[in-house]
Write a protein that holds these residues in place. Structure first.
Motif, PDB file in Angstrom:
ATOM      1  N   ASP A   1      21.419 -12.096  14.702  1.00 46.65           N
ATOM      2  CA  ASP A   1      20.065 -11.700  14.801  1.00 46.65           C
ATOM      3  C   ASP A   1      19.500 -11.435  13.420  1.00 46.65           C
ATOM      4  O   ASP A   1      18.208 -11.116  13.466  1.00 46.65           O
ATOM      5  CB  ASP A   1      20.209 -10.340  15.737  1.00 46.65           C
ATOM      6  CG  ASP A   1      20.315 -10.776  17.129  1.00 46.65           C
ATOM      7  OD1 ASP A   1      20.085 -11.741  17.693  1.00 46.65           O
ATOM      8  OD2 ASP A   1      20.874  -9.685  17.905  1.00 46.65           O
ATOM      9  N   ARG A   2      20.002 -11.708  12.347  1.00 50.55           N
ATOM     10  CA  ARG A   2      19.436 -11.410  11.129  1.00 50.55           C
ATOM     11  C   ARG A   2      18.183 -12.314  10.938  1.00 50.55           C
ATOM     12  O   ARG A   2      18.288 -13.661  11.154  1.00 50.55           O
ATOM     13  CB  ARG A   2      20.456 -11.766   9.796  1.00 50.55           C
ATOM     14  CG  ARG A   2      19.810 -11.360   8.513  1.00 50.55           C
ATOM     15  CD  ARG A   2      20.680 -11.870   7.547  1.00 50.55           C
ATOM     16  NE  ARG A   2      20.000 -11.468   5.949  1.00 50.55           N
ATOM     17  CZ  ARG A   2      20.531 -11.680   4.842  1.00 50.55           C
ATOM     18  NH1 ARG A   2      21.786 -11.932   4.893  1.00 50.55           N
ATOM     19  NH2 ARG A   2      19.873 -11.550   3.813  1.00 50.55           N
ATOM     20  N   LEU A   3      16.999 -11.671  10.732  1.00 50.17           N
ATOM     21  CA  LEU A   3      15.793 -12.296  10.217  1.00 50.17           C
ATOM     22  C   LEU A   3      15.961 -12.951   8.732  1.00 50.17           C
ATOM     23  O   LEU A   3      15.907 -12.152   8.032  1.00 50.17           O
ATOM     24  CB  LEU A   3      14.762 -11.286  10.427  1.00 50.17           C
ATOM     25  CG  LEU A   3      14.334 -11.000  11.971  1.00 50.17           C
ATOM     26  CD1 LEU A   3      13.255 -10.038  12.073  1.00 50.17           C
ATOM     27  CD2 LEU A   3      14.404 -12.222  12.987  1.00 50.17           C
ATOM     28  N   SER A   4      15.475 -14.137   8.663  1.00 53.05           N
ATOM     29  CA  SER A   4      15.228 -14.397   7.399  1.00 53.05           C
ATOM     30  C   SER A   4      13.772 -13.971   6.559  1.00 53.05           C
ATOM     31  O   SER A   4      13.301 -13.288   7.488  1.00 53.05           O
ATOM     32  CB  SER A   4      14.880 -16.097   7.317  1.00 53.05           C
ATOM     33  OG  SER A   4      15.966 -16.726   7.592  1.00 53.05           O
ATOM     34  N   GLU A   5      13.926 -13.926   5.485  1.00 49.07           N
ATOM     35  CA  GLU A   5      12.772 -13.313   4.656  1.00 49.07           C
ATOM     36  C   GLU A   5      11.381 -13.683   5.184  1.00 49.07           C
ATOM     37  O   GLU A   5      10.472 -12.789   5.366  1.00 49.07           O
ATOM     38  CB  GLU A   5      12.574 -13.939   3.258  1.00 49.07           C
ATOM     39  CG  GLU A   5      11.855 -13.073   2.327  1.00 49.07           C
ATOM     40  CD  GLU A   5      12.016 -13.330   1.102  1.00 49.07           C
ATOM     41  OE1 GLU A   5      10.935 -13.707   0.132  1.00 49.07           O
ATOM     42  OE2 GLU A   5      13.098 -13.158   0.550  1.00 49.07           O
TER      43      GLU A   5
ATOM     44  N   TYR B   1      20.387 -19.637   9.485  1.00 42.52           N
ATOM     45  CA  TYR B   1      18.989 -19.822  10.150  1.00 42.52           C
ATOM     46  C   TYR B   1      19.024 -21.397   9.964  1.00 42.52           C
ATOM     47  O   TYR B   1      18.696 -22.261  10.732  1.00 42.52           O
ATOM     48  CB  TYR B   1      17.895 -19.303   9.561  1.00 42.52           C
ATOM     49  CG  TYR B   1      16.633 -19.832   9.654  1.00 42.52           C
ATOM     50  CD1 TYR B   1      15.849 -19.434  11.259  1.00 42.52           C
ATOM     51  CD2 TYR B   1      15.780 -20.284   8.994  1.00 42.52           C
ATOM     52  CE1 TYR B   1      14.822 -19.869  11.526  1.00 42.52           C
ATOM     53  CE2 TYR B   1      14.499 -21.079   9.420  1.00 42.52           C
ATOM     54  CZ  TYR B   1      13.902 -20.802  10.661  1.00 42.52           C
ATOM     55  OH  TYR B   1      12.899 -21.369  11.071  1.00 42.52           O
TER      56      TYR B   1
ATOM     57  N   ALA C   1      28.492 -13.774  10.062  1.00 41.67           N
ATOM     58  CA  ALA C   1      27.099 -13.785   9.914  1.00 41.67           C
ATOM     59  C   ALA C   1      26.451 -13.142  11.237  1.00 41.67           C
ATOM     60  O   ALA C   1      26.899 -13.305  12.346  1.00 41.67           O
ATOM     61  CB  ALA C   1      26.707 -15.256  10.042  1.00 41.67           C
ATOM     62  N   ASP C   2      25.414 -12.545  10.779  1.00 38.98           N
ATOM     63  CA  ASP C   2      24.741 -11.751  12.002  1.00 38.98           C
ATOM     64  C   ASP C   2      24.006 -12.654  12.953  1.00 38.98           C
ATOM     65  O   ASP C   2      22.929 -13.015  12.222  1.00 38.98           O
ATOM     66  CB  ASP C   2      23.859 -10.512  11.298  1.00 38.98           C
ATOM     67  CG  ASP C   2      23.201  -9.628  12.200  1.00 38.98           C
ATOM     68  OD1 ASP C   2      23.096 -10.026  13.447  1.00 38.98           O
ATOM     69  OD2 ASP C   2      22.480  -8.706  11.963  1.00 38.98           O
TER      70      ASP C   2
ATOM     71  N   SER D   1      18.214 -17.489   5.793  1.00 37.91           N
ATOM     72  CA  SER D   1      19.682 -17.186   5.899  1.00 37.91           C
ATOM     73  C   SER D   1      20.517 -18.638   6.046  1.00 37.91           C
ATOM     74  O   SER D   1      19.764 -19.631   6.593  1.00 37.91           O
ATOM     75  CB  SER D   1      19.823 -16.400   6.676  1.00 37.91           C
ATOM     76  OG  SER D   1      19.732 -17.177   8.196  1.00 37.91           O
TER      77      SER D   1
ATOM     78  N   GLU E   1      26.391 -14.385   4.846  1.00 36.38           N
ATOM     79  CA  GLU E   1      24.881 -13.840   4.995  1.00 36.38           C
ATOM     80  C   GLU E   1      24.162 -14.487   3.703  1.00 36.38           C
ATOM     81  O   GLU E   1      23.227 -14.076   3.561  1.00 36.38           O
ATOM     82  CB  GLU E   1      25.006 -12.480   5.005  1.00 36.38           C
ATOM     83  CG  GLU E   1      25.653 -11.851   6.081  1.00 36.38           C
ATOM     84  CD  GLU E   1      24.893 -11.686   7.282  1.00 36.38           C
ATOM     85  OE1 GLU E   1      23.939 -12.624   7.732  1.00 36.38           O
ATOM     86  OE2 GLU E   1      24.900 -10.913   8.057  1.00 36.38           O
TER      87      GLU E   1
ATOM     88  N   ALA F   1      14.141 -16.131  13.178  1.00 36.55           N
ATOM     89  CA  ALA F   1      15.370 -15.714  13.739  1.00 36.55           C
ATOM     90  C   ALA F   1      16.094 -17.085  13.904  1.00 36.55           C
ATOM     91  O   ALA F   1      15.684 -18.005  14.381  1.00 36.55           O
ATOM     92  CB  ALA F   1      15.100 -15.065  15.195  1.00 36.55           C
TER      93      ALA F   1
END
Length: 246
Positions: free
Chosen positions: A65-69, A43, A62-63, A40, A32, A73
């Motif tokens: 669906d994790r959005l970067s800052e 990403y 690693a997720d 990320s 992550e 996506a």
């Protein structure tokens, strides 16, 4: 999260160095990890089309669906640039097909706007909704008609996309439009007059040439835009589908 390890991992991801990524993950670097801009590692790999790196990061937890800052996506980044295998890897890892970025974009929106037929097909097959509007309320089918991609229109129609009348009207409007001139006008509106423009045409899918207009500054390429010219084919597709509601 160890900043040094995060920085090293993101550098290795940027360089598509699968050996280094694997070594760093085994050495304790977090899957992550983010770079100094808050993007990320997943990403970065997705946008770059580094499918091997994407798979390593996903396998390490690693997720998807994790959005970067910046609220970006991984699936949207891969879809925007037409990285079909990355899109498939993310979907297989559980990425939500209709995840919405803060900007209001979804992966299908990006793929349709770019004429990425294989990505559109993969997203729809994974359950992406063919009728969810993008920013400003534009339906995917209307966006596909504007793009001029017969393949995207076919895929959306096959999944029951709504908005056929609006899409038909847009495709018919563009039959009489000089695509290169309209793209150039849009760039001039955004960046001002007085620039040099280069127009290129290439075939990326049957039934449609891609017209790309690039603005040049001081001898270097800058902003650009593209569209396909498959509007006559699209008119026929939509007229053939006109017997169904929508």
């Amino acid at each position: 999260m160890d900043r040094r390890q995060s920085a090293e991992l993101c550098t290795a991801v940027d360089e598509w160095d699968e050996d280094a990524v694997g070594r760093l993950l085994r050495g304790g670097a977090s899957a992550e990890s983010v770079d100094e801009d808050g993007r990320s590692a997943l990403y970065l790999a997705a946008v770059g089309g580094a499918v091997g790196v994407v798979r390593l990061l996903l396998a390490a937890g690693a997720d998807p669906d994790r959005l970067s800052e910046g609220a970006e996506a991984p699936l949207c980044g891969a879809a925007c640039w037409g990285h079909t295998e990355v899109v498939r890897a993310l979907l297989a890892a559980g990425a939500v097909p209709d995840l919405e970025e803060e900007s209001g974009f979804r992966a299908l929106t990006w793929a349709v706007r770019g004429g990425q037929v294989e990505v559109v097909e993969a997203l729809l097959a994974a359950g992406a909704h063919p009728g969810l509007p993008g920013p400003g309320g534009e339906l995917p089918l209307v966006a596909a008609a504007r793009r001029g991609s017969p393949g995207c229109v076919r895929a959306l129609l096959a999944h029951g996309a709504r908005g056929r009348q609006e899409a038909h009207a847009e495709a018919r409007r563009l039959l009489a439009v000089d695509i290169a001139a309209e793209l150039r006008a849009g760039l001039e509106e955004a960046y001002g007059p007085g620039h040099e423009y280069v127009v290129r045409r290439r075939e990326e899918e049957p039934g449609a040439m891609t017209v790309e207009v690039t603005l040049w500054r001081e001898g270097r390429p800058g902003a650009g835009n593209s569209r396909q010219d498959g509007h006559s084919v699209i008119v026929g597709l939509l007229e053939a589908a006109s017997g169904a509601p929508g």
